[in-house]
Design a protein around this motif. Structure first.
Motif, PDB file in Angstrom:
ATOM      1  N   ASN A  28       0.881  -1.162  -0.060  1.00 11.70           N
ATOM      2  CA  ASN A  28       0.032  -0.117  -0.085  1.00 11.70           C
ATOM      3  C   ASN A  28       0.977   1.201   0.154  1.00 11.70           C
ATOM      4  N   THR A  29       0.336   2.163  -0.489  1.00 12.45           N
ATOM      5  CA  THR A  29       1.151   3.569  -0.555  1.00 12.45           C
ATOM      6  C   THR A  29       0.107   4.490  -0.378  1.00 12.45           C
ATOM      7  N   ALA A  30       0.780   5.826   0.394  1.00 15.71           N
ATOM      8  CA  ALA A  30       0.073   6.874   0.504  1.00 15.71           C
ATOM      9  C   ALA A  30       1.022   8.146   0.452  1.00 15.71           C
ATOM     10  N   PRO A  31       0.707   9.222  -0.010  1.00 17.91           N
ATOM     11  CA  PRO A  31       1.582  10.307   0.084  1.00 17.91           C
ATOM     12  C   PRO A  31       1.143  10.970   1.441  1.00 17.91           C
ATOM     13  N   LEU A  32       2.276  11.478   2.117  1.00 21.00           N
ATOM     14  CA  LEU A  32       1.949  11.888   3.366  1.00 21.00           C
ATOM     15  C   LEU A  32       2.705  13.406   3.456  1.00 21.00           C
ATOM     16  N   PRO A  33       1.983  14.529   3.615  1.00 20.75           N
ATOM     17  CA  PRO A  33       2.684  15.947   3.682  1.00 20.75           C
ATOM     18  C   PRO A  33       3.359  15.757   4.931  1.00 20.75           C
ATOM     19  N   ILE A  34       4.605  16.541   4.638  1.00 21.05           N
ATOM     20  CA  ILE A  34       5.884  16.888   5.791  1.00 21.05           C
ATOM     21  C   ILE A  34       5.373  18.057   6.480  1.00 21.05           C
ATOM     22  N   PRO A  35       5.166  18.312   7.674  1.00 23.46           N
ATOM     23  CA  PRO A  35       4.605  19.552   8.363  1.00 23.46           C
ATOM     24  C   PRO A  35       6.017  20.244   8.156  1.00 23.46           C
ATOM     25  N   ASP A  36       5.730  21.678   8.030  1.00 23.81           N
ATOM     26  CA  ASP A  36       7.051  22.705   8.130  1.00 23.81           C
ATOM     27  C   ASP A  36       6.513  23.949   8.440  1.00 23.81           C
ATOM     28  N   VAL A  37       6.525  24.425   9.606  1.00 22.81           N
ATOM     29  CA  VAL A  37       6.366  25.677  10.303  1.00 22.81           C
ATOM     30  C   VAL A  37       6.435  26.867   9.449  1.00 22.81           C
ATOM     31  N   TYR A  38       7.588  26.692   8.779  1.00 23.93           N
ATOM     32  CA  TYR A  38       8.347  27.697   8.137  1.00 23.93           C
ATOM     33  C   TYR A  38       7.490  27.907   6.964  1.00 23.93           C
ATOM     34  N   LEU A  39       6.945  27.070   6.347  1.00 23.81           N
ATOM     35  CA  LEU A  39       6.535  27.232   4.894  1.00 23.81           C
ATOM     36  C   LEU A  39       5.757  28.600   4.429  1.00 23.81           C
ATOM     37  N   PRO A  40       4.515  28.620   5.358  1.00 27.30           N
ATOM     38  CA  PRO A  40       4.021  29.987   5.029  1.00 27.30           C
ATOM     39  C   PRO A  40       4.867  31.266   5.083  1.00 27.30           C
ATOM     40  N   LYS A  41       5.462  31.236   6.029  1.00 24.42           N
ATOM     41  CA  LYS A  41       6.439  32.256   6.335  1.00 24.42           C
ATOM     42  C   LYS A  41       7.401  32.714   4.989  1.00 24.42           C
ATOM     43  N   LEU A  42       7.971  31.483   4.573  1.00 22.90           N
ATOM     44  CA  LEU A  42       8.988  31.409   3.288  1.00 22.90           C
ATOM     45  C   LEU A  42       8.098  31.747   2.051  1.00 22.90           C
ATOM     46  N   GLY A  43       6.790  31.402   1.868  1.00 18.18           N
ATOM     47  CA  GLY A  43       5.871  31.675   0.822  1.00 18.18           C
ATOM     48  C   GLY A  43       5.756  33.303   0.854  1.00 18.18           C
ATOM     49  N   LYS A  44       5.606  33.730   2.003  1.00 16.43           N
ATOM     50  CA  LYS A  44       5.338  35.299   2.040  1.00 16.43           C
ATOM     51  C   LYS A  44       6.632  36.146   1.638  1.00 16.43           C
ATOM     52  N   ILE A  45       7.627  35.634   2.318  1.00 13.87           N
ATOM     53  CA  ILE A  45       8.970  36.269   2.032  1.00 13.87           C
ATOM     54  C   ILE A  45       9.097  36.494   0.282  1.00 13.87           C
ATOM     55  N   ALA A  46       8.949  35.172  -0.195  1.00 15.17           N
ATOM     56  CA  ALA A  46       9.183  34.767  -1.646  1.00 15.17           C
ATOM     57  C   ALA A  46       8.107  35.519  -2.497  1.00 15.17           C
ATOM     58  N   ASN A  47       6.947  35.950  -2.017  1.00 12.84           N
ATOM     59  CA  ASN A  47       5.717  36.363  -2.606  1.00 12.84           C
ATOM     60  C   ASN A  47       5.198  35.346  -3.481  1.00 12.84           C
ATOM     61  N   SER A  48       5.136  34.182  -3.112  1.00 16.22           N
ATOM     62  CA  SER A  48       4.550  32.976  -3.670  1.00 16.22           C
ATOM     63  C   SER A  48       3.315  33.030  -3.831  1.00 16.22           C
ATOM     64  N   GLN A  49       2.482  32.769  -4.941  1.00 18.20           N
ATOM     65  CA  GLN A  49       1.116  32.628  -5.085  1.00 18.20           C
ATOM     66  C   GLN A  49       0.371  31.215  -4.410  1.00 18.20           C
ATOM     67  N   ARG A  50       1.067  30.456  -4.209  1.00 16.09           N
ATOM     68  CA  ARG A  50       0.785  29.188  -3.521  1.00 16.09           C
ATOM     69  C   ARG A  50       2.170  28.511  -2.885  1.00 16.09           C
ATOM     70  N   THR A  51       1.864  27.803  -1.945  1.00 16.35           N
ATOM     71  CA  THR A  51       2.886  27.026  -1.094  1.00 16.35           C
ATOM     72  C   THR A  51       2.491  25.613  -1.193  1.00 16.35           C
ATOM     73  N   VAL A  52       3.280  24.603  -1.172  1.00 15.29           N
ATOM     74  CA  VAL A  52       3.183  23.298  -1.592  1.00 15.29           C
ATOM     75  C   VAL A  52       4.040  22.452  -0.533  1.00 15.29           C
ATOM     76  N   PRO A  53       3.772  21.611   0.464  1.00 12.44           N
ATOM     77  CA  PRO A  53       4.421  21.060   1.484  1.00 12.44           C
ATOM     78  C   PRO A  53       5.164  19.930   0.561  1.00 12.44           C
ATOM     79  N   ALA A  54       6.339  19.654   1.153  1.00 10.13           N
ATOM     80  CA  ALA A  54       6.915  18.525   0.713  1.00 10.13           C
ATOM     81  C   ALA A  54       6.414  17.090   1.155  1.00 10.13           C
ATOM     82  N   THR A  55       6.150  16.075   0.080  1.00 14.62           N
ATOM     83  CA  THR A  55       5.757  14.924   0.832  1.00 14.62           C
ATOM     84  C   THR A  55       6.459  13.649   0.947  1.00 14.62           C
TER      85      THR A  55
END
Length: 83
Positions: free
Chosen positions: A53-80
């Motif tokens: 069986n397989t399942a993609p699991l997102p890796i939580p990253d508390v810094y992802l939203p902040k990094l997305g704002k700094i980079a002015n990203s339209q969306r952020t996608v967590p690693a899996t």
């Protein structure tokens, strides 16, 4: 292993994780808990789950939203991890 996708010009790293152990010790139950879904058949007898069986699991990253704002990203996608 690293792959450079020519269409998106981004670096991709694929991580795969597996559970290995003796029969009837709770691998399928642990998999279902980690996947937060009931994907693997978990019964109380050996060799109940034979097919992988397989399942993609997102890796939580508390810094992802902040990094997305700094980079002015339209969306952020967590690693899996493919688990």
């Amino acid at each position: 292993h690293y792959r450079n996708h020519q269409s998106s010009s981004s670096l991709c790293m694929k991580v795969r994780v597996g559970l290995v152990g003796l029969p009837n010790v709770g691998k399928s139950t642990l998999f279902n808990v980690l996947a937060q879904r009931s994907l693997a058949k978990a019964e109380n007898f050996p060799f109940c789950t034979v097919d992988p069986n397989t399942a993609p699991l997102p890796i939580p990253d508390v810094y992802l939203p902040k990094l997305g704002k700094i980079a002015n990203s339209q969306r952020t996608v967590p690693a899996t991890i493919d688990w």
